[in-house]
Write an enzyme that holds these catalytic residues in place. Structure first.
Site, PDB file in Angstrom:
ATOM      1  N   GLN A 159       0.846  -1.195   0.000  1.00  0.00           N
ATOM      2  CA  GLN A 159       0.000   0.000   0.000  1.00  0.00           C
ATOM      3  C   GLN A 159       0.880   1.242   0.000  1.00  0.00           C
ATOM      4  OE1 GLN A 159      -1.267  -2.638   2.158  1.00  0.00           O
ATOM      5  NE2 GLN A 159      -2.795  -3.025   0.582  1.00  0.00           N
TER       6      GLN A 159
ATOM      7  N   CYS B 271      -6.071  -0.173   6.901  1.00  0.00           N
ATOM      8  CA  CYS B 271      -4.871  -1.004   6.828  1.00  0.00           C
ATOM      9  C   CYS B 271      -4.228  -0.988   8.201  1.00  0.00           C
ATOM     10  CB  CYS B 271      -3.907  -0.492   5.769  1.00  0.00           C
ATOM     11  SG  CYS B 271      -2.418  -1.515   5.637  1.00  0.00           S
TER      12      CYS B 271
ATOM     13  N   HIS C 106     -14.075  -8.128   4.350  1.00  0.00           N
ATOM     14  CA  HIS C 106     -13.283  -9.344   4.540  1.00  0.00           C
ATOM     15  C   HIS C 106     -14.178 -10.566   4.502  1.00  0.00           C
ATOM     16  CE1 HIS C 106      -9.334  -7.659   5.740  1.00  0.00           C
ATOM     17  NE2 HIS C 106     -10.063  -6.654   6.177  1.00  0.00           N
TER      18      HIS C 106
ATOM     19  N   GLU D  14      -5.151 -10.033  -0.642  1.00  0.00           N
ATOM     20  CA  GLU D  14      -5.663  -8.690  -0.385  1.00  0.00           C
ATOM     21  C   GLU D  14      -6.282  -8.069  -1.629  1.00  0.00           C
ATOM     22  OE1 GLU D  14      -3.867  -5.714   2.017  1.00  0.00           O
ATOM     23  OE2 GLU D  14      -2.364  -7.110   2.816  1.00  0.00           O
ATOM     24  N   ARG D  15      -7.391  -7.407  -1.411  1.00  0.00           N
ATOM     25  CA  ARG D  15      -8.085  -6.681  -2.472  1.00  0.00           C
ATOM     26  C   ARG D  15      -7.146  -5.640  -3.086  1.00  0.00           C
ATOM     27  NH1 ARG D  15     -13.036  -2.677  -0.868  1.00  0.00           N
ATOM     28  NH2 ARG D  15     -11.343  -1.936   0.468  1.00  0.00           N
TER      29      ARG D  15
ATOM     30  N   CYS E  33      -1.529  -9.006   6.867  1.00  0.00           N
ATOM     31  CA  CYS E  33      -2.673  -8.105   6.686  1.00  0.00           C
ATOM     32  C   CYS E  33      -3.291  -7.888   8.061  1.00  0.00           C
ATOM     33  CB  CYS E  33      -3.682  -8.706   5.720  1.00  0.00           C
ATOM     34  SG  CYS E  33      -5.179  -7.715   5.500  1.00  0.00           S
ATOM     35  N   GLY E  34      -3.132  -6.671   8.594  1.00  0.00           N
ATOM     36  CA  GLY E  34      -3.603  -6.388   9.944  1.00  0.00           C
ATOM     37  C   GLY E  34      -5.109  -6.445  10.079  1.00  0.00           C
ATOM     38  N   SER E  35      -5.817  -5.766   9.166  1.00  0.00           N
ATOM     39  CA  SER E  35      -7.274  -5.811   9.243  1.00  0.00           C
ATOM     40  C   SER E  35      -7.780  -7.223   8.972  1.00  0.00           C
ATOM     41  CB  SER E  35      -7.895  -4.805   8.262  1.00  0.00           C
ATOM     42  OG  SER E  35      -7.560  -5.117   6.925  1.00  0.00           O
ATOM     43  N   GLY E  36      -7.064  -7.979   8.125  1.00  0.00           N
ATOM     44  CA  GLY E  36      -7.428  -9.363   7.872  1.00  0.00           C
ATOM     45  C   GLY E  36      -7.269 -10.234   9.109  1.00  0.00           C
TER      46      GLY E  36
END
Length: 271
Positions: free
Chosen positions: A46, A74, A157, A206-207, A215-218
């Protein structure tokens, strides 16, 4: 126009970080894609632009994917930006604003940063899904994976639970799942192996970015979805290819993520 940048990462999830607080950074979709090229540009999962924020936040964080699209959240990048702001402002805690809301980050022992990623959003419109459905179990199957759970952590997600990550060819199914008709805004696709009630193993497609080391939000979404399924505790270690994150889903619905940050190098870009 030239501008300095900082290459940072959280568990190998890497970012080009630009500071646009004093001088705006003029970015086009084409320039974002060019900078993200790992052979002809700098390369990143990113691209982050730190911008001024209105009252109530220390800075605004714009997030762009390698394909030029904008991301709503993110977690690893939030830790990186928060660490810069805390050092600069000499504060133990800062608020980072995103298009999905304000995130409060706090310095922890050992150089770790904890981020309150906000509430997990579980409604089908929150994700969003294309039509009404139970987000705990979506009727979606592709090859060897099926029956995902979905939620939003500021971005969409979907989590597939699998018996063995090593036996799964993620690049063969990830792109189609990202673009599946269930997800009108596309989705980050997590593949999760439950190792123990307090330990999950995760790989994320990731999108807009594809496979990443973390991936933190993942990781937050995976903990939430696994707990909803009765597969893990409200607090667990999530092991990603790049390392471990500690994730906690509090009783008030907020999800806390704790992990390291690092600066790889500094440089200058010609925009």
């Amino acid at each position: 126009m030239t501008t300095p940048f900082r290459k940072m990462h959280g568990l190998g999830n890497d970012f080009v970080v630009l500071d646009g607080r004093q001088t705006p950074v003029p970015l086009t979709t084409e320039s974002v894609v060019a900078i993200g090229d790992r052979r002809r540009g700098v390369g990143f999962d990113q691209l982050i632009v730190i911008e001024p924020a209105d009252d109530g936040a220390d800075a605004f964080m714009q997030i762009r994917n390698p394909d030029g699209s904008e991301a709503g959240a993110c977690g690893n990048a939030t830790r990186c930006v928060a660490s810069l702001l805390m050092e600069e402002l000499r504060k133990p805690s800062v608020t980072v604003r995103t298009i999905s809301g304000d995130l409060v980050a706090t310095a922890r022992d050992g150089g770790l940063v904890e981020v309150d990623m906000g509430e997990a959003r579980l409604g089908w419109r929150d994700v969003p899904l294309a039509r009404e459905a139970d987000t705990l179990r979506l009727p979606l199957t592709l090859g060897p994976v099926s029956d995902p759970a979905a939620c939003s952590m500021g971005n969409p997600h979907a989590t597939f639970f699998v018996p063995s990550l090593d036996a799964l060819d993620i690049p063969a199914v990830g792109p189609a799942l990202e673009h599946d008709a269930w997800f009108p805004e596309r989705a980050n696709i997590g593949f999760t192996e439950v190792l123990a009630p307090d330990h999950l193993r995760l790989v994320v497609w990731e999108r807009g970015a594809g496979l990443t080391l973390a991936c933190g939000s993942g990781a937050c979404a995976t903990l939430v979805n696994a707990h909803r399924r009765g597969l893990c505790n409200r607090t667990a270690t999530v092991s990603l290819p790049g390392g471990d994150l500690l994730i906690q889903w509090r009783e008030d619905g907020h999800v806390l993520m704790t992990g390291p940050v690092a600066t790889a190098f500094l440089g200058t870009l010609e925009l």
